[in-house]
Design a protein around this motif. Structure first.
Motif, mmCIF file in Angstrom:
data_model
loop_
_atom_site.group_PDB
_atom_site.id
_atom_site.type_symbol
_atom_site.label_atom_id
_atom_site.label_comp_id
_atom_site.label_asym_id
_atom_site.label_seq_id
_atom_site.Cartn_x
_atom_site.Cartn_y
_atom_site.Cartn_z
ATOM 1 N N PRO A 125 55.538 27.378 43.918
ATOM 2 C CA PRO A 125 54.622 28.109 44.475
ATOM 3 C C PRO A 125 53.999 29.257 43.572
ATOM 4 N N TYR A 126 52.699 29.283 43.854
ATOM 5 C CA TYR A 126 52.090 30.612 42.980
ATOM 6 C C TYR A 126 51.986 30.178 41.459
ATOM 7 N N ALA A 127 52.058 28.895 40.897
ATOM 8 C CA ALA A 127 52.364 28.635 39.551
ATOM 9 C C ALA A 127 50.881 28.913 38.955
ATOM 10 N N ASP A 128 50.073 28.718 39.829
ATOM 11 C CA ASP A 128 48.463 28.930 39.204
ATOM 12 C C ASP A 128 48.075 30.422 39.427
ATOM 13 N N GLU A 129 48.807 31.413 39.979
ATOM 14 C CA GLU A 129 48.244 32.725 40.202
ATOM 15 C C GLU A 129 48.947 33.360 38.952
ATOM 16 N N VAL A 130 47.752 33.706 38.064
ATOM 17 C CA VAL A 130 48.450 34.592 36.792
ATOM 18 C C VAL A 130 47.688 35.931 36.784
ATOM 19 N N GLY A 131 46.999 36.283 37.750
ATOM 20 C CA GLY A 131 46.456 37.695 37.972
ATOM 21 C C GLY A 131 47.389 38.772 38.676
ATOM 22 N N LEU A 132 48.611 38.545 38.732
ATOM 23 C CA LEU A 132 49.582 39.452 39.512
ATOM 24 C C LEU A 132 49.537 40.711 38.686
ATOM 25 N N THR A 133 49.837 40.745 37.472
ATOM 26 C CA THR A 133 49.814 42.037 36.747
ATOM 27 C C THR A 133 48.576 42.907 36.906
ATOM 28 N N ASP A 134 47.373 42.081 36.895
ATOM 29 C CA ASP A 134 46.205 43.039 36.870
ATOM 30 C C ASP A 134 46.083 43.379 38.340
ATOM 31 N N GLN A 135 46.321 42.584 39.453
ATOM 32 C CA GLN A 135 46.087 43.293 40.642
ATOM 33 C C GLN A 135 47.212 44.442 40.773
ATOM 34 N N THR A 136 48.651 44.309 40.435
ATOM 35 C CA THR A 136 49.347 45.460 40.671
ATOM 36 C C THR A 136 48.726 46.697 39.925
ATOM 37 N N THR A 150 46.658 52.243 40.467
ATOM 38 C CA THR A 150 45.660 52.981 39.804
ATOM 39 C C THR A 150 44.613 53.376 40.782
ATOM 40 N N ALA A 151 44.459 52.896 41.933
ATOM 41 C CA ALA A 151 43.490 52.984 42.911
ATOM 42 C C ALA A 151 43.472 54.408 43.414
ATOM 43 N N HIS A 152 42.244 55.120 43.254
ATOM 44 C CA HIS A 152 42.248 56.335 43.829
ATOM 45 C C HIS A 152 41.574 56.553 45.292
ATOM 46 N N ASN A 153 41.236 55.505 45.853
ATOM 47 C CA ASN A 153 40.552 55.574 47.353
ATOM 48 C C ASN A 153 40.784 54.097 48.092
ATOM 49 N N LEU A 154 40.577 54.202 49.144
ATOM 50 C CA LEU A 154 40.730 52.855 49.906
ATOM 51 C C LEU A 154 39.762 51.801 49.420
ATOM 52 N N ASP A 155 38.583 51.997 49.151
ATOM 53 C CA ASP A 155 37.909 50.914 48.495
ATOM 54 C C ASP A 155 38.259 50.391 47.212
ATOM 55 N N GLU A 156 39.036 51.139 46.540
ATOM 56 C CA GLU A 156 39.406 50.738 45.130
ATOM 57 C C GLU A 156 40.803 49.592 45.686
ATOM 58 N N MET A 157 41.523 49.928 46.591
ATOM 59 C CA MET A 157 42.728 49.188 46.647
ATOM 60 C C MET A 157 42.419 48.005 47.228
#
Length: 67
Positions: free
Chosen positions: A6-17, A22-29
């Motif tokens: 499962p999720y073997a192709d999902e490599v952007g988890l660290t970027d998303q996290t 570091t989101a400063h408001n709801l739109d960034e989140m």
């Protein structure tokens, strides 16, 4: 036949996290969560601006195709 990972192709988890942490408001989140790299789960967000946001986030199978 090996079991699929499962999720073997999902490599952007660290970027998303990083973007979520570091989101400063709801739109960034919301932009961070739009990557759909988390496993399906409930996410609650509150901001110092007074916003409260709930989403069932993550990829899910299309019931029409099974993918």
């Amino acid at each position: 036949m090996p079991w699929p990972i499962p999720y073997a192709d999902e490599v952007g988890l660290t970027d998303q996290t990083y973007q979520a942490m570091t989101a400063h408001n709801l739109d960034e989140m919301k932009r961070a969560l739009a990557h759909l790299q988390l496993m399906s789960q409930n996410v609650m967000v509150s901001t110092i601006q007074g916003d409260i946001y709930y989403v069932r986030n993550g990829p899910c199978a299309d019931p029409r195709t099974g993918n």
